[in-house]
Design a protein around this motif. Structure first.
Motif, mmCIF file in Angstrom:
data_model
loop_
_atom_site.group_PDB
_atom_site.id
_atom_site.type_symbol
_atom_site.label_atom_id
_atom_site.label_comp_id
_atom_site.label_asym_id
_atom_site.label_seq_id
_atom_site.Cartn_x
_atom_site.Cartn_y
_atom_site.Cartn_z
ATOM 1 N N ALA A 15 0.824 -1.221 0.000
ATOM 2 C CA ALA A 15 0.000 0.000 0.000
ATOM 3 C C ALA A 15 0.852 1.262 0.000
ATOM 4 O O ALA A 15 0.371 2.331 -0.397
ATOM 5 N N THR A 16 2.118 1.155 0.408
ATOM 6 C CA THR A 16 2.953 2.365 0.443
ATOM 7 C C THR A 16 3.217 2.920 -0.954
ATOM 8 O O THR A 16 3.574 4.095 -1.089
ATOM 9 N N ALA A 17 3.039 2.109 -1.989
ATOM 10 C CA ALA A 17 3.260 2.607 -3.358
ATOM 11 C C ALA A 17 2.300 3.738 -3.693
ATOM 12 O O ALA A 17 2.638 4.631 -4.493
ATOM 13 N N ALA A 18 1.109 3.714 -3.109
ATOM 14 C CA ALA A 18 0.105 4.743 -3.405
ATOM 15 C C ALA A 18 0.165 5.912 -2.437
ATOM 16 O O ALA A 18 -0.681 6.810 -2.498
ATOM 17 N N MET A 19 1.169 5.924 -1.556
ATOM 18 C CA MET A 19 1.286 6.983 -0.559
ATOM 19 C C MET A 19 2.355 7.990 -0.958
ATOM 20 O O MET A 19 3.380 7.616 -1.539
ATOM 21 N N ALA A 20 2.121 9.233 -0.613
ATOM 22 C CA ALA A 20 3.151 10.261 -0.719
ATOM 23 C C ALA A 20 3.889 10.318 0.611
ATOM 24 O O ALA A 20 3.264 10.319 1.674
ATOM 25 N N ALA A 21 5.204 10.311 0.560
ATOM 26 C CA ALA A 21 5.996 10.339 1.792
ATOM 27 C C ALA A 21 5.747 11.642 2.547
ATOM 28 O O ALA A 21 5.760 12.723 1.965
ATOM 29 N N ARG A 22 5.541 11.507 3.864
ATOM 30 C CA ARG A 22 5.261 12.691 4.672
ATOM 31 C C ARG A 22 6.305 12.946 5.747
ATOM 32 O O ARG A 22 6.199 13.945 6.469
ATOM 33 N N VAL A 23 7.277 12.067 5.854
ATOM 34 C CA VAL A 23 8.359 12.267 6.817
ATOM 35 C C VAL A 23 9.682 11.907 6.162
ATOM 36 O O VAL A 23 9.728 11.233 5.134
ATOM 37 N N ASP A 36 4.614 14.564 -4.341
ATOM 38 C CA ASP A 36 3.942 13.557 -5.158
ATOM 39 C C ASP A 36 4.909 12.716 -5.985
ATOM 40 O O ASP A 36 4.533 11.659 -6.496
ATOM 41 N N ARG A 37 6.147 13.152 -6.107
ATOM 42 C CA ARG A 37 7.132 12.360 -6.850
ATOM 43 C C ARG A 37 7.496 11.073 -6.113
ATOM 44 O O ARG A 37 8.100 10.171 -6.693
ATOM 45 N N SER A 38 7.125 10.994 -4.832
ATOM 46 C CA SER A 38 7.368 9.749 -4.093
ATOM 47 C C SER A 38 6.285 8.710 -4.354
ATOM 48 O O SER A 38 6.421 7.548 -3.953
ATOM 49 N N LEU A 39 5.228 9.093 -5.058
ATOM 50 C CA LEU A 39 4.168 8.144 -5.394
ATOM 51 C C LEU A 39 4.692 7.085 -6.374
ATOM 52 O O LEU A 39 5.536 7.373 -7.219
ATOM 53 N N GLY A 40 4.137 5.889 -6.247
ATOM 54 C CA GLY A 40 4.514 4.808 -7.161
ATOM 55 C C GLY A 40 5.701 3.979 -6.698
ATOM 56 O O GLY A 40 6.076 3.023 -7.378
ATOM 57 N N HIS A 41 6.273 4.326 -5.555
ATOM 58 C CA HIS A 41 7.430 3.603 -5.040
ATOM 59 C C HIS A 41 7.080 2.934 -3.720
ATOM 60 O O HIS A 41 6.558 3.579 -2.809
ATOM 61 N N ILE A 42 7.369 1.646 -3.612
ATOM 62 C CA ILE A 42 7.171 0.929 -2.349
ATOM 63 C C ILE A 42 8.281 1.329 -1.390
ATOM 64 O O ILE A 42 9.451 1.429 -1.766
#
Length: 213
Positions: free
Chosen positions: A170-178, A186-192
């Motif tokens: 599920a982390t692939a669909a998340m934007a990193a917040r920390v 949003d560039r962190s989207l798509g990456h596990i």
């Protein structure tokens, strides 16, 4: 089948995890390079090497002493967030093993609930932030539910591993917040997340050790 993990079972769990980390080092580094410094696999490999030395050099009176030695070995050998977070996981988990040489499903559930809380506090994270908490939090919940339902140890650890793997994916669909990844937006989207990947492996290794007794 015994419904608790002995000290030998705990050693087998950690050895399986160490083997997995070493074999997946390049993959973990590659995952981490998308949102971090690209060293998660290398750092964790160094940590499990120190863990192995601690396990080989000592005998342990109870599960607490074994797991706390693992936690301190990782803290003392791995710099940065990975060492602190994984060290916290094992140090918090060790509290569930005070004075006992076996960990049943109830003690595992209590220990991992405390570990997840420790990760959240140390990292100032919540589920959904794209961190290893996204794997350990649902796994701890699965253990708690399995214990409450009086399921057997193998079923409980399998459900925990599946929950951790679902959280990892599920982390692939998340934007990193920390952390460093938060600067990507949003560039962190798509990456596990690499940390969630290694944490999911920790739970899969736990189930393998449980099922192979």
């Amino acid at each position: 089948m015994a419904e608790a993990l002995s000290l030998d079972d705990l050693r087998r769990w950690l050895e399986h995890f160490a083997d997995a980390v070493v074999s997946q080092e390049a993959t973990l580094n590659q995952l981490d390079s998308a949102t971090g410094d690209g060293e998660h696999g290398s750092n964790l490999s160094r940590g499990v090497a120190a863990m192995r030395r601690a396990l080989a050099d000592q005998s342990f009176a109870d599960a607490q002493s074994l797991l706390s030695s693992v936690g301190m070995a990782i803290v003392n050998s791995v710099g940065g967030a990975s060492g602190a977070l994984y060290g916290t996981v094992f140090l918090r988990l060790s509290d569930a093993g005070a004075g006992v040489t076996e960990l049943d499903l109830s003690r595992l559930a209590d220990g991992f609930a405390s570990a997840a809380a420790g990760v959240s506090e140390l990292g100032r994270t919540t589920p959904g932030d794209k961190t290893l908490l996204d794997a350990i939090h649902p796994a701890a919940q699965a253990l708690r539910e399995a214990s409450a339902a009086h399921l057997d140890l193998g079923t409980g650890t399998d459900r925990a591993a599946l929950a951790a793997e679902t959280g990892r994916d599920a982390t692939a669909a998340m934007a990193a917040r920390v952390g460093r990844g938060s600067y990507l937006g949003d560039r962190s989207l798509g990456h596990i997340d690499a940390g969630a990947t290694s944490m999911a492996q920790l739970f899969r290794s736990l189930h393998v050790a449980t099922a192979s007794r």
